[in-house]
Design an enzyme around this catalytic site. Structure first.
Site, PDB file in Angstrom:
ATOM      1  N   LYS A   1       0.820  -1.201   0.000  1.00 52.32           N
ATOM      2  CA  LYS A   1       0.000   0.000   0.000  1.00 52.32           C
ATOM      3  C   LYS A   1       0.856   1.253   0.000  1.00 52.32           C
ATOM      4  CE  LYS A   1      -3.108  -2.419   3.164  1.00 52.32           C
ATOM      5  NZ  LYS A   1      -3.479  -2.521   4.572  1.00 52.32           N
ATOM      6  N   GLY A   2       2.153   1.079   0.194  1.00 51.62           N
ATOM      7  CA  GLY A   2       3.040   2.225   0.422  1.00 51.62           C
ATOM      8  C   GLY A   2       3.119   3.218  -0.722  1.00 51.62           C
TER       9      GLY A   2
ATOM     10  N   ASP B   1       4.166   3.319   6.129  1.00 46.60           N
ATOM     11  CA  ASP B   1       3.537   3.104   7.440  1.00 46.60           C
ATOM     12  C   ASP B   1       4.492   2.469   8.443  1.00 46.60           C
ATOM     13  OD1 ASP B   1       3.658   0.489   6.247  1.00 46.60           O
ATOM     14  OD2 ASP B   1       2.254  -0.179   7.780  1.00 46.60           O
TER      15      ASP B   1
ATOM     16  N   LYS C   1      16.970   3.423  -0.257  1.00 45.70           N
ATOM     17  CA  LYS C   1      17.887   3.265   0.882  1.00 45.70           C
ATOM     18  C   LYS C   1      19.085   2.471   0.387  1.00 45.70           C
ATOM     19  CE  LYS C   1      15.201   2.748   5.016  1.00 45.70           C
ATOM     20  NZ  LYS C   1      14.757   1.795   6.041  1.00 45.70           N
TER      21      LYS C   1
ATOM     22  N   ARG D   1       0.615   6.707   7.453  1.00 42.88           N
ATOM     23  CA  ARG D   1       0.602   6.817   5.985  1.00 42.88           C
ATOM     24  C   ARG D   1       0.131   8.199   5.529  1.00 42.88           C
ATOM     25  NH1 ARG D   1       1.344   1.706   3.859  1.00 42.88           N
ATOM     26  NH2 ARG D   1       0.291  -0.018   4.899  1.00 42.88           N
TER      27      ARG D   1
ATOM     28  N   GLU E   1       7.173   1.995  -6.785  1.00 42.58           N
ATOM     29  CA  GLU E   1       7.434   1.513  -5.432  1.00 42.58           C
ATOM     30  C   GLU E   1       7.566   2.681  -4.465  1.00 42.58           C
ATOM     31  OE1 GLU E   1       7.725  -0.779  -3.290  1.00 42.58           O
ATOM     32  OE2 GLU E   1       8.622  -2.611  -4.058  1.00 42.58           O
ATOM     33  N   ASP E   2       7.301   2.433  -3.190  1.00 40.12           N
ATOM     34  CA  ASP E   2       7.525   3.464  -2.181  1.00 40.12           C
ATOM     35  C   ASP E   2       8.998   3.582  -1.822  1.00 40.12           C
ATOM     36  OD1 ASP E   2       7.587   0.990  -0.906  1.00 40.12           O
ATOM     37  OD2 ASP E   2       6.261   1.567   0.744  1.00 40.12           O
TER      38      ASP E   2
ATOM     39  N   PHE F   1      14.382   4.184   9.789  1.00 44.49           N
ATOM     40  CA  PHE F   1      13.028   3.753   9.441  1.00 44.49           C
ATOM     41  C   PHE F   1      12.153   4.990   9.237  1.00 44.49           C
ATOM     42  CE2 PHE F   1       8.798   2.012   9.971  1.00 44.49           C
ATOM     43  CZ  PHE F   1       8.889   0.921   9.116  1.00 44.49           C
ATOM     44  N   VAL F   2      11.662   5.140   8.020  1.00 41.19           N
ATOM     45  CA  VAL F   2      10.901   6.345   7.672  1.00 41.19           C
ATOM     46  C   VAL F   2       9.417   6.022   7.469  1.00 41.19           C
ATOM     47  CG1 VAL F   2      12.889   7.509   6.651  1.00 41.19           C
ATOM     48  CG2 VAL F   2      11.436   6.106   5.191  1.00 41.19           C
TER      49      VAL F   2
ATOM     50  N   ASP G   1      14.797  -1.074  -0.222  1.00 38.61           N
ATOM     51  CA  ASP G   1      15.669  -1.197   0.939  1.00 38.61           C
ATOM     52  C   ASP G   1      16.710  -2.290   0.625  1.00 38.61           C
ATOM     53  OD1 ASP G   1      16.726  -1.327   3.487  1.00 38.61           O
ATOM     54  OD2 ASP G   1      14.885  -1.898   4.480  1.00 38.61           O
TER      55      ASP G   1
HETATM   56  P1  5GP Z   1      13.121  -4.539   0.649  1.00 38.41           P
HETATM   57  O1  5GP Z   1      12.528  -5.820   0.139  1.00 38.41           O
HETATM   58  O2  5GP Z   1      13.781  -3.712  -0.419  1.00 38.41           O
HETATM   59  O3  5GP Z   1      14.053  -4.790   1.823  1.00 38.41           O
HETATM   60  O4  5GP Z   1      11.967  -3.708   1.306  1.00 38.41           O
HETATM   61  C1  5GP Z   1      10.987  -3.109   0.534  1.00 38.41           C
HETATM   62  C2  5GP Z   1       9.758  -2.828   1.340  1.00 38.41           C
HETATM   63  O5  5GP Z   1      10.044  -2.734   2.736  1.00 38.41           O
HETATM   64  C3  5GP Z   1       9.150  -1.498   0.973  1.00 38.41           C
HETATM   65  O6  5GP Z   1       8.260  -1.604  -0.113  1.00 38.41           O
HETATM   66  C4  5GP Z   1       8.482  -1.068   2.257  1.00 38.41           C
HETATM   67  O7  5GP Z   1       7.184  -1.623   2.311  1.00 38.41           O
HETATM   68  C5  5GP Z   1       9.341  -1.682   3.334  1.00 38.41           C
HETATM   69  N1  5GP Z   1      10.310  -0.716   3.896  1.00 38.41           N
HETATM   70  C6  5GP Z   1      11.649  -0.704   3.724  1.00 38.41           C
HETATM   71  N2  5GP Z   1      12.216   0.316   4.398  1.00 38.41           N
HETATM   72  C7  5GP Z   1      11.206   0.977   4.994  1.00 38.41           C
HETATM   73  C8  5GP Z   1      11.149   2.149   5.836  1.00 38.41           C
HETATM   74  O8  5GP Z   1      12.129   2.820   6.178  1.00 38.41           O
HETATM   75  N3  5GP Z   1       9.907   2.516   6.236  1.00 38.41           N
HETATM   76  C9  5GP Z   1       8.769   1.844   5.901  1.00 38.41           C
HETATM   77  N4  5GP Z   1       7.622   2.317   6.363  1.00 38.41           N
HETATM   78  N5  5GP Z   1       8.792   0.744   5.124  1.00 38.41           N
HETATM   79  C10 5GP Z   1       9.991   0.323   4.676  1.00 38.41           C
END
Ligand code: 5GP
Length: 188
Positions: free
Chosen positions: A52-53, A168, A140, A174, A108-109, A161-162, A112
């Site tokens: 949902k991000g 969220d 990130k 959100r 994508e939001d 963590f943002v 990471d």
């Molecule tokens: P990844 O698979 O790249 O580690 O993580 C991607 C997903 O993790 C993002 O789509 C998001 O939902 C969540 N995520 C990663 N870092 C953050 C953060 O700093 N804050 C929030 N709210 N969600 C995050």
């Protein structure tokens, strides 16, 4: 007339620092829209937003896309109510439409570790889109574990963590109009 402030004060109290303010987001989203318009001039695009991000980002970005445009949604599990990626990606909602022979842009939001995006790219490539691009609001980069190709990046953010602007923590925050760092005591 109501005299309430536009941002929920109780939620704002949980924010240690505003990393990216509303005006900065607005300007950058317009720039991303302009870049997409230029790169896909004369083409049709299918934007796939990851729920949902990416909800707020999608809504603002698509207002700047001056091309024939369709939108579809994917929902994936990421962190649940925590702040660390489990590394396991689960599709909670698949696409409604076929992407075969279409110009797909994943919206994508935040990227990471890159695990979620890597999984999605591999899954979508098997469906034979004409082109497959990625647009993320936040990157990130320092936390990357898997090298994933990203075509459009809104902002690079540090390892914190943002929340806000669609992102969220346990389904909260959100609706904040900015990107902020959550106070560690909220999740520790
Ligand atoms: P990844 O698979 O790249 O580690 O993580 C991607 C997903 O993790 C993002 O789509 C998001 O939902 C969540 N995520 C990663 N870092 C953050 C953060 O700093 N804050 C929030 N709210 N969600 C995050």
């Amino acid at each position: 007339m109501p005299t309430t402030t536009p941002t929920t004060p109780s939620l704002t109290n949980d924010i240690a620092e505003v990393l990216i303010n509303e005006a900065q987001i607005k300007q950058r989203v317009a720039e991303l829209g302009a870049a997409i318009n230029k790169d896909f001039a004369g083409e049709q695009v299918l934007i796939i937003a990851v729920l949902k991000g990416a909800l707020l980002f999608l809504a603002d970005l698509m207002r700047h896309v001056d091309l024939p445009l369709a939108v579809d949604f994917l929902a994936v599990s990421s962190y649940g109510a925590g702040t660390q990626s489990s590394g396991v990606v689960r599709i909670l909602k698949d696409l409604d439409e076929s992407i075969e022979h279409r110009n797909v842009i994943i919206v994508e939001d935040i990227v990471d570790s890159g695990r979620t995006l890597d999984y999605l790219l591999r899954m979508l490539r098997q469906r034979h889109p004409a082109t497959l691009h990625v647009c993320t609001l936040l990157d990130k980069r320092d936390r990357r574990e898997i090298d994933v190709p990203i075509d459009y990046v809104g902002f690079e953010v540090p390892d914190a963590f943002v929340v806000g602007y669609g992102l969220d923590y346990g389904e909260h925050y959100r609706q904040l109009p900015f990107i902020g760092v959550l106070k560690p005591e909220i999740y520790q």
